[in-house]
Design an enzyme around this catalytic site. Structure first.
Site: not given
Ligand code: NI
Length: 170
Positions: A43, A48, A92-93, A134-135, A138
Site C-alpha cells: 500500500g 508518502q 510502512c514504506l 493504515h493507508e 496516512h
Molecule cells: Ni504506511
C-alpha cells in the site's frame, strides 16, 4: 518516485479531498502503484510521495501465481467497521525495517472514487482491512507508530533520524 521517510512534516499533515480526478492524478496513481510494487509494498498513500491529496493505492494479493489486484482509491472513507478486532504486525514504506503489532477493526466497509470518478464500496477483511485502514490513516497524517506506546515510538523515530542522516551522507 522517492518515498518520504519519517520524521517528515508532510507525513503529519491532513491531506485535502480530491475535487476533480484529472489525467494528472491518474498518472500519479499509476506512478504510485509502480513505486509500491518496486519497493516492494502492499500500500502507498499520496502524502508518502509528498502529495497532500486523498489518494491511496494498494494490492494485498500475496500468493505466488495469484493475479495482482491493484486498487486506486480517491477520497477513501471507512463507512463501517466491525467490533471484532484483528492484530497484525504492520510496517510502512516511510518507516523502513520497523514492524510492530497494531490492533484495528477486523472488517471495514470502505467507500471511494475509482480512477474514472465512479463511486465504489467494498467490504474488506484480513490483510486488506488492515492495509486499507493504515493507508487511510496516512491521509490524516497518522502513522502506525502513533498506535504504539510513546517510548517505542520514540525509539523507532530515533532510528529513522539516524537512517536519514546516513542516507543523506551517501
Ligand atoms: Ni504506511
Amino acid at each position: 518516485m522517492p518515498i518520504l521517510i519519517h520524521p517528515d512534516p508532510r507525513l503529519k499533515k491532513k491531506a485535502a479531498p480530491v475535487a476533480d480526478i484529472s489525467d494528472k492524478l491518474r498518472v500519479l496513481a499509476d506512478n504510485m502503484l509502480s513505486t509500491m510494487y518496486d519497493a516492494p509494498g502492499i500500500g502507498l498513500a499520496a502524502p508518502q510521495v509528498g502529495i497532500l491529496e486523498r489518494l491511496i493505492v494498494l494490492d494485498c494479493v500475496k500468493g505466488e501465481g495469484e493475479a495482482p489486484r491493484p486498487l486506486v482509491m480517491f477520497n477513501p472513507e471507512v463507512v463501517a467497521a466491525s467490533d471484532d478486532l484483528n492484530t497484525y504486525e504492520e510496517g510502512c514504506l516511510s518507516i523502513p525495517e520497523q514492524f510492530a503489532d497494531v490492533t484495528r477493526p477486523a472488517e471495514v466497509t470502505v467507500a471511494w472514487l475509482d480512477a474514472d470518478g465512479n463511486p465504489q464500496q467494498e467490504d474488506f477483511d484480513g490483510l486488506w482491512a488492515t492495509c486499507v485502514q493504515h493507508e487511510i490513516d496516512h491521509l490524516e497524517g497518522k502513522l502506525f507508530i502513533d498506535y504504539l506506546k510513546p517510548l517505542r515510538r520514540q525509539m523507532i523515530t530515533r532510528k529513522m533520524v539516524k537512517l536519514k542522516r546516513e542516507m543523506a551522507r551517501t
